[in-house]
Scaffold this motif. Sequence first.
Motif, PDB file in Angstrom:
ATOM      1  N   THR A 316       0.941  -1.269   0.090  1.00 46.63           N
ATOM      2  CA  THR A 316      -0.106  -0.085   0.030  1.00 46.63           C
ATOM      3  C   THR A 316       0.825   1.209   0.033  1.00 46.63           C
ATOM      4  O   THR A 316       0.322   2.359  -0.012  1.00 46.63           O
ATOM      5  CB  THR A 316      -0.754   0.142   1.280  1.00 46.63           C
ATOM      6  N   GLN A 319       0.576   3.421  -3.043  1.00 47.94           N
ATOM      7  CA  GLN A 319      -1.033   3.730  -3.261  1.00 47.94           C
ATOM      8  C   GLN A 319      -1.297   4.981  -2.066  1.00 47.94           C
ATOM      9  O   GLN A 319      -1.841   6.252  -2.508  1.00 47.94           O
ATOM     10  CB  GLN A 319      -1.940   2.643  -2.886  1.00 47.94           C
ATOM     11  N   ASP A 320      -0.592   4.893  -1.013  1.00 45.25           N
ATOM     12  CA  ASP A 320      -0.618   5.907   0.035  1.00 45.25           C
ATOM     13  C   ASP A 320       0.086   7.288  -0.495  1.00 45.25           C
ATOM     14  O   ASP A 320      -0.680   8.482  -0.126  1.00 45.25           O
ATOM     15  CB  ASP A 320      -0.044   5.500   1.166  1.00 45.25           C
ATOM     16  N   GLU A 323      -2.500   8.768  -2.802  1.00 44.67           N
ATOM     17  CA  GLU A 323      -3.838   9.340  -2.048  1.00 44.67           C
ATOM     18  C   GLU A 323      -3.471  10.447  -1.129  1.00 44.67           C
ATOM     19  O   GLU A 323      -4.392  11.042  -0.805  1.00 44.67           O
ATOM     20  CB  GLU A 323      -4.282   8.290  -1.549  1.00 44.67           C
ATOM     21  N   LYS A 347      -9.777  10.213   5.153  1.00 41.34           N
ATOM     22  CA  LYS A 347     -10.875  10.766   4.418  1.00 41.34           C
ATOM     23  C   LYS A 347     -10.443  10.366   3.025  1.00 41.34           C
ATOM     24  O   LYS A 347     -11.412  10.326   2.061  1.00 41.34           O
ATOM     25  CB  LYS A 347     -11.199  12.175   4.584  1.00 41.34           C
ATOM     26  N   PHE A 348      -9.297  10.386   2.595  1.00 39.24           N
ATOM     27  CA  PHE A 348      -8.826  10.229   1.179  1.00 39.24           C
ATOM     28  C   PHE A 348      -8.144   8.778   0.998  1.00 39.24           C
ATOM     29  O   PHE A 348      -7.721   8.435  -0.103  1.00 39.24           O
ATOM     30  CB  PHE A 348      -7.602  11.256   0.857  1.00 39.24           C
ATOM     31  N   LYS A 349      -8.183   7.965   2.032  1.00 36.63           N
ATOM     32  CA  LYS A 349      -7.666   6.641   1.910  1.00 36.63           C
ATOM     33  C   LYS A 349      -8.806   5.598   1.387  1.00 36.63           C
ATOM     34  O   LYS A 349      -9.844   5.451   1.963  1.00 36.63           O
ATOM     35  CB  LYS A 349      -7.119   6.155   3.297  1.00 36.63           C
ATOM     36  N   THR A 350      -8.690   5.023   0.264  1.00 40.96           N
ATOM     37  CA  THR A 350      -9.454   4.095  -0.531  1.00 40.96           C
ATOM     38  C   THR A 350      -8.842   2.875  -0.582  1.00 40.96           C
ATOM     39  O   THR A 350      -9.755   1.787  -0.057  1.00 40.96           O
ATOM     40  CB  THR A 350      -9.720   4.565  -1.736  1.00 40.96           C
ATOM     41  N   VAL A 351      -7.579   2.477  -0.605  1.00 43.35           N
ATOM     42  CA  VAL A 351      -6.972   1.085  -0.475  1.00 43.35           C
ATOM     43  C   VAL A 351      -6.846   0.742   0.913  1.00 43.35           C
ATOM     44  O   VAL A 351      -6.079   1.347   1.838  1.00 43.35           O
ATOM     45  CB  VAL A 351      -5.517   1.255  -1.126  1.00 43.35           C
ATOM     46  N   THR A 352      -7.211  -0.258   1.244  1.00 43.15           N
ATOM     47  CA  THR A 352      -7.222  -1.040   2.480  1.00 43.15           C
ATOM     48  C   THR A 352      -7.523   0.268   3.686  1.00 43.15           C
ATOM     49  O   THR A 352      -6.846   0.522   4.518  1.00 43.15           O
ATOM     50  CB  THR A 352      -5.713  -1.412   2.876  1.00 43.15           C
ATOM     51  N   PRO A 353      -8.731   0.549   3.557  1.00 41.63           N
ATOM     52  CA  PRO A 353      -9.276   1.640   4.628  1.00 41.63           C
ATOM     53  C   PRO A 353      -9.045   1.384   5.843  1.00 41.63           C
ATOM     54  O   PRO A 353      -9.099   2.286   6.775  1.00 41.63           O
ATOM     55  CB  PRO A 353     -10.499   2.111   4.058  1.00 41.63           C
TER      56      PRO A 353
END
Length: 404
Positions: A316, A319-320, A323, A347-353
């Motif tokens: 991740t 991805q972090d 994001e 609020k902006f984290k969509t991968v492995t929230p």
Amino acid sequence: MQFVRKVALLAALSAILGWVTIIAGGVSHIEQNFYLFALGLVALTAAAWPSRARTPRLNRVYLFLLPLLPLYGIFQILPLPVSWVVALSPARAQTISALADLGITSPHATISVFPTGTHDYILLLCGYIAVFLLVRQLAAAWSEHPWVMVFPLFLVAVSQAVLGILQFALGPAGTVAKGTYVNRNHFAGLLELVLPFAVAWPLAYLRKYTTREEVSASEAIRISGMWALAATFLVATIFSQSRMGFLAALFSMFVVGVLAVATRAHRLPSRRTVYLSVAGVAIIVLLAFVLLPTDELIRRYANMVVSASETEQPETRLQDWRETIPLIRAYPVFGCGLGGYFAAFPKFKTVTPMLMADRAHNDYLQITAETGMVGAAIFLTLLIVTVRVGLRRTFAVSRPADWA
């Protein structure tokens, strides 16, 4: 008394550094208060016990921007009129509006989304500035024996490196080197910062001589010992399996290697010399990157560019980073507040929230997200000035010890 002063201050700084590494790198906010208090006492002692050593005048950029760093953090936690906050930080205005819908209102608000965290970071920044100024003053006091300043770093780093290598060698399968630190990345962070000193020291000696016959036996032993020390730091970094730690270590060796070749004549080199120096050192560093990593470290690099399988932990980190860009756009000017990343990022984290990300694992992105473009400009200016001054002085000195 001046000798006692510089020995006492150096010993105190060294003791604080050793203590912080033992307590897992000092990441606990409770422990942070203790070592920052000790550091404050050392700084006050240095101020009350003036030095007779002539310290070079501080660059004007430092004079202006160093005090501005904690002041900027204080600005982020000042209770400002809500109308001001709405104008200065649109994303913060949305939060205030949402709270108002729940019946929670106040005439004042802060730029920071997490004022308590910002307060802690302000204290840390003050600690960093104190260390910078103390070391600068001590470097002037130890100008005749500059390497005395580095030996405490070596002692701490060697103890951590040896412990990390033993952890990797004697631990069960999958164990990584991390010394007494909370994780491998912090452990590798210490070693990657000390490694350039261990590389520069023997290169400085080699700059003195043109043939092997000129090197005495005692000097040859010292040079060999320092190479062994550099190798120990590099091996421990590899055993930590820290991807960016290993890359940073290689990059630091690349920079020192290029400067060692390019500044050998103590003058600005020709363009051809620069190109050949960069190419030669780059090839050596590239071979090190290909040949030295363990199989596990290679797999960790592979996970950054390919999708993880169902049986592996999802990768991740990249991805972090992606994001974090929307977070920066939401707080573009003044940021979400020092230390506010973990509170603003979900609020902006969509991968492995459900997997909490309390930091960006990228200093440039996190600084920009937490301080906005204004704060990032301050940090970037300090970085550029520091590198520029260091490079300029590298070309200006003739004594090998001073060059290193």
